[in-house]
Design a protein around this motif. Structure first.
Motif, PDB file in Angstrom:
ATOM      1  N   SER A  34       0.850  -1.158  -0.015  1.00 35.18           N
ATOM      2  CA  SER A  34      -0.038   0.009  -0.087  1.00 35.18           C
ATOM      3  C   SER A  34       0.835   1.292   0.194  1.00 35.18           C
ATOM      4  CB  SER A  34      -0.754  -0.068   1.391  1.00 35.18           C
ATOM      5  OG  SER A  34      -0.172   0.227   2.292  1.00 35.18           O
ATOM      6  N   ALA A  41       0.056   0.388  -6.431  1.00 37.82           N
ATOM      7  CA  ALA A  41      -0.658   0.179  -5.273  1.00 37.82           C
ATOM      8  C   ALA A  41      -2.124  -0.116  -5.927  1.00 37.82           C
ATOM      9  CB  ALA A  41      -0.879   1.550  -4.381  1.00 37.82           C
ATOM     10  N   GLY A  45      -3.237  -3.509  -5.271  1.00 34.95           N
ATOM     11  CA  GLY A  45      -4.679  -3.973  -4.573  1.00 34.95           C
ATOM     12  C   GLY A  45      -5.335  -4.815  -5.307  1.00 34.95           C
TER      13      GLY A  45
END
Length: 362
Positions: A34, A41, A45
């Motif tokens: 993160s 990111a 994710g």
């Protein structure tokens, strides 16, 4: 046995610790991902979107294990062990899958609980054999020594051979009663629960073991105990199921719940039994083995073991479940094979006569 439960607890705790460590590592990886650029990111994710669900799934699985029946615990614990055991199999120097299988088997042995109806049926089958077993076992263990207490000053029967004592005013001319003293006897029953035993053979062996325990418990001056082999790992040959002199009724469900697995460390188990008997006080010591006669050790090791039991004066006999296997190698003629439970009382009586004749010959 307490040591069995302790070892299972250690293994289970180790697996759970590894599970928690793995869970923390995943959380740290997520935090580091993160912290990357917004583009990376976003990709991270997307790629790791299932990871929280995976962790949640593991938590749910753990809860599910706790809430499930003992038999389901064994199956699901094995699934968890297969994943976790790889991380510490090097420490034990054994394949991870072997550790997983053995840990699942130990959990099954300890946590398996039978229904009252099933336990009662198991007990009834065994109790149906006790009346027939009593005759054979009493002839085997209750050897009595005759002791003449000498002559007394009064009694109901004269000792005519000692009437000459009257000339010296010795009134010890009456026969005293003869005292029959039973010998203190220990019988160690060793139950084979190795992987070579089929489900039906194992069930017959367990019923036979429980029936023998109940019968021996009713014979004066006699104490019995039950061990099973193999044990938890290769460092130990057997585990104690029923300690010496304990009432077998309280152990019926535990005996019924013993599962079959692994190899057959006959020599190791018998050596441990011999060591245990060496520390126990008795006039007569007997080992009864219930097995299919298939041993994992070399023939030379089995033959060498015979001499140590002869040296210690411990009598040994075996009940072969459906087959004799390697029984003649160690027991000579002191074994009987049974095809069904109905044959057990007769087999025990025949075995008792063989051992009694061996005593007379000696």
């Amino acid at each position: 046995a307490a040591d069995t439960t302790h070892k299972i607890g250690e293994l289970a705790q180790k697996l759970l610790d590894l599970y928690e460590t793995d869970k923390k590592e995943r959380a740290e990886e997520k935090k580091s991902d993160s912290a990357r650029s917004s583009k990376e990111a976003g990709k991270s994710g997307a790629q790791n979107s299932d990871k929280p669900k995976s962790g949640k799934h593991k938590d749910l699985q753990l809860i599910e294990v706790i809430e499930d029946t003992p038999l389901d615990i064994s199956r699901k614990f094995k699934q968890l062990a297969v994943k976790s055991a790889e991380k510490f199999s090097t420490e034990h120097k054994r394949p991870a899958i072997v550790l997983a299988n053995e840990s699942a088997a130990r959990i099954k042995d300890t946590l398996r609980s039978s229904s009252p109806e099933s336990t009662n049926l198991f007990r009834q089958k065994a109790l149906g054999l006790t009346q027939g077993l009593r005759r054979g076992l009493e002839s085997l263990v209750q050897t009595r020594s005759m002791q003449n207490l000498g002559n007394g000053r009064n009694g109901r029967r004269l000792d005519f051979g000692n009437l000459n004592k009257l000339s010296t005013w010795d009134m010890h001319i009456f026969r005293s009663p003869i005292l029959f003293k039973s010998k203190r006897t220990i019988v160690h029953i060793l139950l084979d629960r190795s992987g070579s035993m089929t489900k039906d053979d194992a069930q017959m062996a367990k019923i036979a073991a429980y029936a023998l325990l109940v019968t021996l418990d009713r014979i004066p001056q006699t104490k019995a105990q039950l061990s099973a082999f193999p044990a938890i790992d290769r460092d130990t040959g057997r585990i104690t199921v029923v300690p010496l002199g304990e009432k077998p009724r309280t152990f019926a469900s535990i005996i019924q719940g013993l599962s079959t697995f692994g190899f057959t460390p006959f020599v190791t188990a018998m050596e441990e039994v011999r060591s245990v008997l060496a520390t126990q006080q008795a006039d007569k010591k007997i080992v009864l083995v219930i097995t299919d006669g298939i041993f994992s050790e070399a023939d030379s090791e089995v033959e060498k073991l015979r001499a140590s039991f002869d040296k210690d004066g411990i009598k040994t006999g075996a009940i072969g479940i459906r087959a004799e296997g390697n029984l003649p190698m160690f027991f000579g003629k002191n074994f009987e094979c049974v095809e069904s439970l109905s044959r057990l009382p007769g087999a025990v009586f025949s075995l008792a006569k063989k051992l009694m004749l061996e005593d007379c010959a000696a």
